[in-house]
Write a protein that holds these residues in place. Structure first.
Motif, PDB file in Angstrom:
ATOM      1  N   ARG A  78     -35.752 -14.902 -68.996  1.00 35.46           N
ATOM      2  CA  ARG A  78     -34.838 -13.754 -68.884  1.00 35.46           C
ATOM      3  C   ARG A  78     -35.407 -12.644 -68.022  1.00 35.46           C
ATOM      4  N   ASP A  79     -36.742 -12.493 -68.083  1.00 31.17           N
ATOM      5  CA  ASP A  79     -37.370 -11.402 -67.333  1.00 31.17           C
ATOM      6  C   ASP A  79     -37.224 -11.580 -65.824  1.00 31.17           C
ATOM      7  N   LEU A  80     -36.820 -12.780 -65.383  1.00 31.52           N
ATOM      8  CA  LEU A  80     -36.675 -13.001 -63.936  1.00 31.52           C
ATOM      9  C   LEU A  80     -35.248 -12.746 -63.446  1.00 31.52           C
ATOM     10  N   LEU A  81     -34.331 -12.555 -64.402  1.00 36.85           N
ATOM     11  CA  LEU A  81     -32.916 -12.404 -64.031  1.00 36.85           C
ATOM     12  C   LEU A  81     -32.568 -10.960 -63.702  1.00 36.85           C
ATOM     13  N   GLU A  82     -31.847 -10.785 -62.623  1.00 34.05           N
ATOM     14  CA  GLU A  82     -31.312  -9.460 -62.314  1.00 34.05           C
ATOM     15  C   GLU A  82     -29.787  -9.562 -62.298  1.00 34.05           C
ATOM     16  N   ARG A  83     -29.133  -8.806 -63.157  1.00 35.76           N
ATOM     17  CA  ARG A  83     -27.666  -8.776 -63.148  1.00 35.76           C
ATOM     18  C   ARG A  83     -27.223  -7.560 -62.349  1.00 35.76           C
ATOM     19  N   ILE A  84     -26.389  -7.791 -61.352  1.00 33.30           N
ATOM     20  CA  ILE A  84     -25.980  -6.656 -60.514  1.00 33.30           C
ATOM     21  C   ILE A  84     -24.867  -5.875 -61.205  1.00 33.30           C
ATOM     22  N   GLN A  85     -25.071  -4.583 -61.308  1.00 32.24           N
ATOM     23  CA  GLN A  85     -24.044  -3.730 -61.893  1.00 32.24           C
ATOM     24  C   GLN A  85     -23.874  -2.470 -61.072  1.00 32.24           C
ATOM     25  N   TRP A  86     -22.650  -2.003 -60.994  1.00 28.44           N
ATOM     26  CA  TRP A  86     -22.375  -0.792 -60.228  1.00 28.44           C
ATOM     27  C   TRP A  86     -21.743   0.251 -61.142  1.00 28.44           C
ATOM     28  N   SER A  87     -21.867   1.506 -60.695  1.00 24.57           N
ATOM     29  CA  SER A  87     -21.228   2.596 -61.435  1.00 24.57           C
ATOM     30  C   SER A  87     -20.309   3.329 -60.461  1.00 24.57           C
ATOM     31  N   GLU A  88     -19.517   4.259 -60.990  1.00 32.21           N
ATOM     32  CA  GLU A  88     -18.640   5.043 -60.104  1.00 32.21           C
ATOM     33  C   GLU A  88     -19.477   5.789 -59.065  1.00 32.21           C
ATOM     34  N   LEU A 125     -12.953  -3.473 -60.467  1.00 32.77           N
ATOM     35  CA  LEU A 125     -13.856  -3.878 -61.548  1.00 32.77           C
ATOM     36  C   LEU A 125     -15.289  -3.481 -61.178  1.00 32.77           C
ATOM     37  N   TYR A 126     -15.413  -2.403 -60.440  1.00 33.20           N
ATOM     38  CA  TYR A 126     -16.701  -1.865 -59.995  1.00 33.20           C
ATOM     39  C   TYR A 126     -17.471  -2.863 -59.130  1.00 33.20           C
ATOM     40  N   ARG A 127     -16.755  -3.497 -58.211  1.00 31.76           N
ATOM     41  CA  ARG A 127     -17.457  -4.380 -57.273  1.00 31.76           C
ATOM     42  C   ARG A 127     -17.305  -3.788 -55.868  1.00 31.76           C
ATOM     43  N   PRO A 128     -18.363  -3.768 -55.090  1.00 34.15           N
ATOM     44  CA  PRO A 128     -18.272  -3.184 -53.744  1.00 34.15           C
ATOM     45  C   PRO A 128     -17.137  -3.787 -52.900  1.00 34.15           C
ATOM     46  N   ARG A 129     -16.966  -5.120 -52.973  1.00 41.19           N
ATOM     47  CA  ARG A 129     -15.939  -5.728 -52.120  1.00 41.19           C
ATOM     48  C   ARG A 129     -14.562  -5.138 -52.422  1.00 41.19           C
ATOM     49  N   GLU A 130     -14.324  -4.788 -53.684  1.00 42.42           N
ATOM     50  CA  GLU A 130     -13.004  -4.275 -54.052  1.00 42.42           C
ATOM     51  C   GLU A 130     -12.767  -2.899 -53.447  1.00 42.42           C
ATOM     52  N   ILE A 131     -13.758  -2.021 -53.594  1.00 37.60           N
ATOM     53  CA  ILE A 131     -13.512  -0.660 -53.087  1.00 37.60           C
ATOM     54  C   ILE A 131     -13.464  -0.679 -51.557  1.00 37.60           C
ATOM     55  N   ILE A 132     -14.274  -1.539 -50.948  1.00 40.76           N
ATOM     56  CA  ILE A 132     -14.222  -1.661 -49.484  1.00 40.76           C
ATOM     57  C   ILE A 132     -12.822  -2.139 -49.079  1.00 40.76           C
ATOM     58  N   VAL A 179     -14.785  -4.513 -69.316  1.00 40.82           N
ATOM     59  CA  VAL A 179     -16.068  -5.201 -69.445  1.00 40.82           C
ATOM     60  C   VAL A 179     -17.075  -4.702 -68.405  1.00 40.82           C
ATOM     61  N   HIS A 180     -16.559  -4.158 -67.284  1.00 42.70           N
ATOM     62  CA  HIS A 180     -17.455  -3.660 -66.239  1.00 42.70           C
ATOM     63  C   HIS A 180     -18.039  -2.296 -66.612  1.00 42.70           C
ATOM     64  N   GLN A 181     -17.492  -1.684 -67.671  1.00 42.13           N
ATOM     65  CA  GLN A 181     -17.963  -0.338 -68.024  1.00 42.13           C
ATOM     66  C   GLN A 181     -18.803  -0.313 -69.290  1.00 42.13           C
ATOM     67  N   VAL A 182     -18.399  -1.068 -70.283  1.00 42.89           N
ATOM     68  CA  VAL A 182     -19.185  -1.094 -71.533  1.00 42.89           C
ATOM     69  C   VAL A 182     -19.579  -2.521 -71.836  1.00 42.89           C
ATOM     70  N   HIS A 183     -20.722  -2.673 -72.452  1.00 38.68           N
ATOM     71  CA  HIS A 183     -21.181  -4.040 -72.680  1.00 38.68           C
ATOM     72  C   HIS A 183     -21.075  -4.472 -74.121  1.00 38.68           C
ATOM     73  N   GLN A 184     -21.185  -3.544 -75.003  1.00 34.09           N
ATOM     74  CA  GLN A 184     -21.077  -3.886 -76.422  1.00 34.09           C
ATOM     75  C   GLN A 184     -19.806  -3.258 -76.945  1.00 34.09           C
ATOM     76  N   ILE A 185     -18.864  -4.076 -77.275  1.00 35.42           N
ATOM     77  CA  ILE A 185     -17.661  -3.531 -77.875  1.00 35.42           C
ATOM     78  C   ILE A 185     -17.194  -4.528 -78.929  1.00 35.42           C
ATOM     79  N   ASN A 186     -16.815  -4.005 -80.073  1.00 36.85           N
ATOM     80  CA  ASN A 186     -16.333  -4.890 -81.129  1.00 36.85           C
ATOM     81  C   ASN A 186     -14.831  -5.089 -80.913  1.00 36.85           C
ATOM     82  N   LEU A 187     -14.496  -6.122 -80.155  1.00 39.10           N
ATOM     83  CA  LEU A 187     -13.091  -6.330 -79.784  1.00 39.10           C
ATOM     84  C   LEU A 187     -12.202  -6.485 -81.000  1.00 39.10           C
TER      85      LEU A 187
END
Ligand SMILES: Nc1ncnc2c1ncn2[C@@H]1O[C@H](COP(=O)(O)OP(=O)(O)OP(=O)(O)O)[C@@H](O)[C@H]1O
Ligand SMILES: [Mg+2]
Length: 506
Positions: free
Chosen positions: A269-279, A337-344, A471-479
């Motif tokens: 797990r320590d080798l994984l990088e998950r890409i995330q963006w913010s506003e 969904l906070y992805r660069p391709r979308e805003i571009i 899902v792009h904004q919060v990671h833990q939510i009790n659906l």
């Protein structure tokens, strides 16, 4: 807040970039690249496996590192999409059930073999100085074994797999089979060259990128073993020498679609990088592109650097009456969904819709509104296509929401999901998965892919902020405890969804 004043000349040449990093890199990506935390961790080598959704910037990170490594004199090997063909793998190799030949391990060995051979080929290229204890044996090995023509990387990988397959399921006496397999798993053919490779790597650096693994993805047994084996190989090769680095990227949903990989990766797990963006970081990305376009038109670099990100945005997109720069920015970012391709894409569509009509900057808010329908339709289709292997026929599920109110209570949504699963509301091509979903499972799926956003129970809402999160904004939510849901704004225009006042906050 002052806005950046931009001349009509900038309007003519304004460019938010292309949708993919492979093309952006030739158009000045390095000038407007956002050096996110993810980039820094990958660049430093702390993370070597990059996970992210479509269009989140996996290739951009690889392209930038590759470019900088080349400039620093490193050898760079890029394995590109044409190099993989999952269909070919399935057609060439015997299925697991026909021979129990533990494909993951076989693929891992074959990947190690392939990558080491490619690295040795690279350092044995003409013009490279190789001395006796610095690679002459590598040179000899490549000359004697891999000099013929330009066999593609996949051919090399498949040939190794075929050797393993032949021994695993061929008519060999048991003892011999074990010995032969052991030889192949230990990469005996090249094993003795590894000390020599290390010596060469003391002075040379080689970086390997494996990207776009999802092209042609068919979710087959071979495709999954191909990726799982690659991950194992990547971890093992990266331990050889700090100057040999293998980077792999993978789309998040493919990662989730490969249980074997998921289990295996818990150890790494320590080798994984998950890409995330913010506003904020996406605003920075667009502002950098605006500054770059203005600079190309002769604007003073210092003035541009002093202009804040909001000032750059306001220089291109005007506020609607009574609103501020944030009104247009928030409207745009909420439809991603906070992805660069979308805003571009959205900004480019707005710009295109205004070209020929608007004579100057900033563009009126109407430009964004006009672009929304095409953008929304494309995104809905793209998301459905993105999940076509896990959830075929998804677009017909989205269609069921057409014309409805975008805000729903849990009860309303559950009933709709039940009607979908039972087939009371018909959909197309969804039989492999939809009938097996209970309403909660379907809600979870639609939430995880970004189609639904949820209002967390008891969450306090700040003025001007939405009470709904995706899902792009919060990671833990009790659906299970969410009282109200909405269809994400990105899909609403396409689905002609009626705007309804937000429900009273609970
Ligand atoms: N850090 C960044 N700075 C500037 N632009 C970026 C950055 N990350 C991504 N982009 C831009 O966003 C767009 C999408 O990025 P990219 O092509 O890297 O996505 P991806 O994750 O590789 O997508 P796919 O899964 O479809 O291959 C490209 O135009 C790229 O140049
Ligand atoms: Mg990519």
């Amino acid at each position: 807040m002052p806005r950046l004043a931009l001349s009509p000349k900038v309007l003519d040449h304004l460019d938010f970039g292309t949708p993919s990093a492979e093309r952006d890199i030739a158009r000045g990506l390095e000038k407007c690249f956002v050096e996110s935390g993810a980039y820094q961790r990958v660049n430093s080598g702390a993370k070597t496996i990059v996970l992210g959704n479509r269009g989140s910037g996996k290739s951009a990170i690889f392209q930038m590192i590759a470019k900088r490594e080349r400039l620093a004199g490193s050898n760079v090997i890029e394995l590109s999409p044409d190099d993989y063909s999952y269909e070919l793998l399935s057609a060439t190799l015997v299925a697991e059930r026909k021979g129990s030949w533990a494909k993951h391990g076989a693929y891992a060995a074959a990947w190690k073999y392939l990558i080491y051979v490619l690295v040795m080929k690279e350092i044995a290229k003409k013009g490279m100085r190789l001395t006796k204890n610095g690679g002459a044996d590598i040179h000899r090995y490549i000359r004697d074994n891999h000099a013929t023509g330009n066999l593609g990387p996949l051919t090399l990988l498949v040939s190794y797999l075929k050797r393993l397959e032949g021994i695993k399921i061929g008519p060999l006496e048991a003892g011999l089979r074990t010995r032969e397999l052991d030889r192949l798993y230990k990469l005996e053919e090249i094993h003795d060259l590894l000390p020599s490779l290390k010596n060469v790597l003391d002075k040379r650096r080689v970086v390997v990128f494996v990207d776009e693994l999802d092209r042609g993805w068919d979710s087959s047994e071979d495709a999954k073993s191909f990726v799982a084996g690659l991950f194992q190989a990547c971890v093992s090769i990266n331990a050889l020498h700090p100057n040999l680095r293998v980077y792999v990227s993978l789309r998040q949903e493919l990662y989730d679609d490969i249980p074997a990989l998921y289990d295996d990766m818990q150890k790494h797990r320590d080798l994984l990088e998950r890409i995330q963006w913010s506003e904020e970081s996406l605003l920075e990305l667009i502002a950098k592109r605006i500054r770059y376009s203005a600079q190309e038109q002769g604007y003073d670099g210092d003035v541009l650097q002093r202009a804040t990100d909001p000032a750059c945005w306001a220089g291109v997109f005007a506020s609607p009456p009574g609103g501020s720069w944030e009104t247009t920015f928030r409207y745009t970012i909420e439809r991603t969904l906070y992805r660069p391709r979308e805003i571009i894409q959205f900004c480019t569509d707005a710009l295109e819709s205004a070209r020929g009509r608007a004579k100057k900057l900033p563009l009126p808010f109407a430009a964004i509104a006009r672009a929304e329908h095409t953008y929304s339709a494309e995104r809905a289709r793209d998301i459905a296509a993105e999940y076509r292997y896990q959830y075929p026929g998804l677009l017909s599920v989205f269609e069921v929401f057409r014309g409805r109110r975008h805000t729903m209570t849990r009860d309303e949504l559950e009933l709709l999901c039940l009607e979908l699963a039972t087939g009371d509301i018909p959909t197309r091509d969804t039989f492999p998965w939809l009938p097996h979903c209970d309403p909660d499972a379907l809600i979870e799926i639609l939430y995880q892919m970004g189609f639904l956003i949820a209002q967390p129970l008891g969450d306090s809402v700040r003025p001007g902020e939405s009470a709904f999160y995706g899902v792009h904004q919060v990671h833990q939510i009790n659906l299970a405890a969410v009282p109200h849901f909405q269809v994400h704004p990105m899909f609403r225009n396409y689905l002609g969804m009626e705007e309804a006042p937000a429900p009273a906050h609970t």
